[in-house]
Design a protein around this motif. Structure first.
Motif, PDB file in Angstrom:
ATOM      1  N   UNK A 177       1.308  -0.523  15.342  1.00  0.00           N
ATOM      2  CA  UNK A 177       0.090  -0.044  15.978  1.00  0.00           C
ATOM      3  C   UNK A 177      -0.570  -1.055  16.890  1.00  0.00           C
ATOM      4  N   UNK A 178      -1.219  -2.044  16.317  1.00  0.00           N
ATOM      5  CA  UNK A 178      -1.933  -3.043  17.086  1.00  0.00           C
ATOM      6  C   UNK A 178      -1.184  -4.374  17.097  1.00  0.00           C
ATOM      7  N   UNK A 179      -1.813  -5.387  17.690  1.00  0.00           N
ATOM      8  CA  UNK A 179      -1.209  -6.716  17.768  1.00  0.00           C
ATOM      9  C   UNK A 179      -1.220  -7.362  16.392  1.00  0.00           C
ATOM     10  N   UNK A 180      -0.077  -7.363  15.735  1.00  0.00           N
ATOM     11  CA  UNK A 180       0.029  -7.818  14.365  1.00  0.00           C
ATOM     12  C   UNK A 180      -0.369  -9.272  14.186  1.00  0.00           C
ATOM     13  N   UNK A 181       0.015 -10.127  15.116  1.00  0.00           N
ATOM     14  CA  UNK A 181      -0.213 -11.564  14.974  1.00  0.00           C
ATOM     15  C   UNK A 181      -1.688 -11.939  14.927  1.00  0.00           C
ATOM     16  N   UNK A 182      -2.576 -11.067  15.371  1.00  0.00           N
ATOM     17  CA  UNK A 182      -4.005 -11.344  15.385  1.00  0.00           C
ATOM     18  C   UNK A 182      -4.738 -10.878  14.131  1.00  0.00           C
ATOM     19  N   UNK A 183      -4.038 -10.284  13.188  1.00  0.00           N
ATOM     20  CA  UNK A 183      -4.664  -9.710  12.009  1.00  0.00           C
ATOM     21  C   UNK A 183      -4.398 -10.546  10.765  1.00  0.00           C
ATOM     22  N   UNK A 184      -5.457 -11.011  10.082  1.00  0.00           N
ATOM     23  CA  UNK A 184      -5.248 -11.574   8.746  1.00  0.00           C
ATOM     24  C   UNK A 184      -4.683 -10.502   7.825  1.00  0.00           C
ATOM     25  N   UNK A 185      -3.840 -10.910   6.886  1.00  0.00           N
ATOM     26  CA  UNK A 185      -3.203  -9.977   5.975  1.00  0.00           C
ATOM     27  C   UNK A 185      -3.551 -10.320   4.533  1.00  0.00           C
ATOM     28  N   UNK A 186      -3.566  -9.302   3.695  1.00  0.00           N
ATOM     29  CA  UNK A 186      -3.859  -9.509   2.286  1.00  0.00           C
ATOM     30  C   UNK A 186      -2.999  -8.631   1.403  1.00  0.00           C
ATOM     31  N   UNK A 187      -2.821  -9.066   0.164  1.00  0.00           N
ATOM     32  CA  UNK A 187      -2.177  -8.271  -0.870  1.00  0.00           C
ATOM     33  C   UNK A 187      -3.175  -8.025  -1.994  1.00  0.00           C
ATOM     34  N   UNK A 188      -3.253  -6.780  -2.446  1.00  0.00           N
ATOM     35  CA  UNK A 188      -4.095  -6.382  -3.565  1.00  0.00           C
ATOM     36  C   UNK A 188      -3.248  -5.594  -4.551  1.00  0.00           C
ATOM     37  N   UNK A 189      -3.756  -5.423  -5.759  1.00  0.00           N
ATOM     38  CA  UNK A 189      -3.040  -4.624  -6.746  1.00  0.00           C
ATOM     39  C   UNK A 189      -4.022  -3.828  -7.588  1.00  0.00           C
ATOM     40  N   UNK A 190      -3.522  -2.719  -8.146  1.00  0.00           N
ATOM     41  CA  UNK A 190      -4.361  -1.849  -8.943  1.00  0.00           C
ATOM     42  C   UNK A 190      -3.554  -1.242 -10.087  1.00  0.00           C
ATOM     43  N   UNK A 191      -4.004  -1.480 -11.302  1.00  0.00           N
ATOM     44  CA  UNK A 191      -3.403  -0.888 -12.491  1.00  0.00           C
ATOM     45  C   UNK A 191      -4.151   0.397 -12.830  1.00  0.00           C
ATOM     46  N   UNK A 192      -3.521   1.332 -13.563  1.00  0.00           N
ATOM     47  CA  UNK A 192      -4.186   2.585 -13.919  1.00  0.00           C
ATOM     48  C   UNK A 192      -5.503   2.352 -14.652  1.00  0.00           C
ATOM     49  N   UNK A 193      -6.556   3.020 -14.203  1.00  0.00           N
ATOM     50  CA  UNK A 193      -7.855   2.895 -14.829  1.00  0.00           C
ATOM     51  C   UNK A 193      -8.622   1.637 -14.486  1.00  0.00           C
ATOM     52  N   UNK A 194      -8.085   0.806 -13.616  1.00  0.00           N
ATOM     53  CA  UNK A 194      -8.738  -0.441 -13.238  1.00  0.00           C
ATOM     54  C   UNK A 194      -9.054  -0.456 -11.747  1.00  0.00           C
ATOM     55  N   UNK A 195      -9.952  -1.346 -11.367  1.00  0.00           N
ATOM     56  CA  UNK A 195     -10.306  -1.497  -9.968  1.00  0.00           C
ATOM     57  C   UNK A 195      -9.232  -2.273  -9.221  1.00  0.00           C
ATOM     58  N   UNK A 196      -9.129  -2.004  -7.944  1.00  0.00           N
ATOM     59  CA  UNK A 196      -8.198  -2.743  -7.116  1.00  0.00           C
ATOM     60  C   UNK A 196      -8.678  -4.196  -7.004  1.00  0.00           C
ATOM     61  N   UNK A 197      -7.762  -5.161  -7.171  1.00  0.00           N
ATOM     62  CA  UNK A 197      -8.143  -6.556  -7.185  1.00  0.00           C
ATOM     63  C   UNK A 197      -7.328  -7.388  -6.202  1.00  0.00           C
ATOM     64  N   UNK A 198      -7.932  -8.477  -5.775  1.00  0.00           N
ATOM     65  CA  UNK A 198      -7.320  -9.378  -4.815  1.00  0.00           C
ATOM     66  C   UNK A 198      -6.158 -10.141  -5.425  1.00  0.00           C
ATOM     67  N   UNK A 199      -5.102 -10.352  -4.634  1.00  0.00           N
ATOM     68  CA  UNK A 199      -3.939 -11.119  -5.061  1.00  0.00           C
ATOM     69  C   UNK A 199      -3.719 -12.334  -4.156  1.00  0.00           C
ATOM     70  N   UNK A 200      -3.595 -12.095  -2.848  1.00  0.00           N
ATOM     71  CA  UNK A 200      -3.298 -13.177  -1.911  1.00  0.00           C
ATOM     72  C   UNK A 200      -3.706 -12.785  -0.505  1.00  0.00           C
ATOM     73  N   UNK A 201      -3.940 -13.776   0.350  1.00  0.00           N
ATOM     74  CA  UNK A 201      -4.278 -13.518   1.742  1.00  0.00           C
ATOM     75  C   UNK A 201      -3.760 -14.642   2.622  1.00  0.00           C
ATOM     76  N   UNK A 202      -3.578 -14.352   3.903  1.00  0.00           N
ATOM     77  CA  UNK A 202      -3.112 -15.333   4.877  1.00  0.00           C
ATOM     78  C   UNK A 202      -3.858 -15.132   6.183  1.00  0.00           C
ATOM     79  N   UNK A 203      -4.340 -16.234   6.776  1.00  0.00           N
ATOM     80  CA  UNK A 203      -5.030 -16.166   8.049  1.00  0.00           C
ATOM     81  C   UNK A 203      -4.036 -15.886   9.163  1.00  0.00           C
TER      82      UNK A 203
END
Length: 126
Positions: free
Chosen positions: A26-52
């Motif tokens: 879609x857009x210019x990928x190299x300009x977007x910070x990226x993150x990984x999150x995870x969510x278990x059943x019945x729980x809130x989505x939580x932060x895992x990792x990110x990269x500038x």
């Protein structure tokens, strides 16, 4: 809209390793910070990792630090999450996310990201 597609999730045993991939379009990928999150059943989505986006600095949650590694390949419009020494507590749907509002900075909050993939299931048996 930017589209993100995760892949690589599967059933593994405790102590195994797994590599997740996220392909962006879609857009210019190299300009977007990226993150990984995870969510278990019945729980809130939580932060895992990110990269500038500019200097490729990385940040991790305390629960995965030393075991997980986030990386990106701008030429392939992809981001990865290498997971080692997996534990049953790591079982969840894993999501990748991209941000324009962060303006290149790292982000660990759900509100930092406006683009999300649909997730890939990771199951770790004991």
């Amino acid at each position: 809209q930017v589209q993100l597609v995760e892949s690589g999730g599967r059933l593994v045993q405790a102590g195994d390793s797994l590599r997740l991939s996220c392909a962006a379009s879609g857009r210019t990928f190299s300009n977007y910070p990226m993150g990984w999150f995870r969510q278990a059943p019945g729980k809130e989505r939580e932060f895992v990792a990110t990269m500038t986006s500019s200097d490729s600095k990385t940040y991790y949650s305390d629960s995965v630090k030393g075991r997980f590694t986030i990386s990106r390949d701008n030429a392939k419009n992809s981001v990865y999450l290498q997971m080692n020494s997996l534990k049953p507590e790591d079982t969840a749907v894993y999501y990748c996310a991209a941000s324009n509002r962060l303006r290149g900075r790292a982000g660990a909050s759900l509100m930092d990201y406006e683009y999300w993939g649909q997730g890939t299931q990771v199951t770790v048996s004991s």
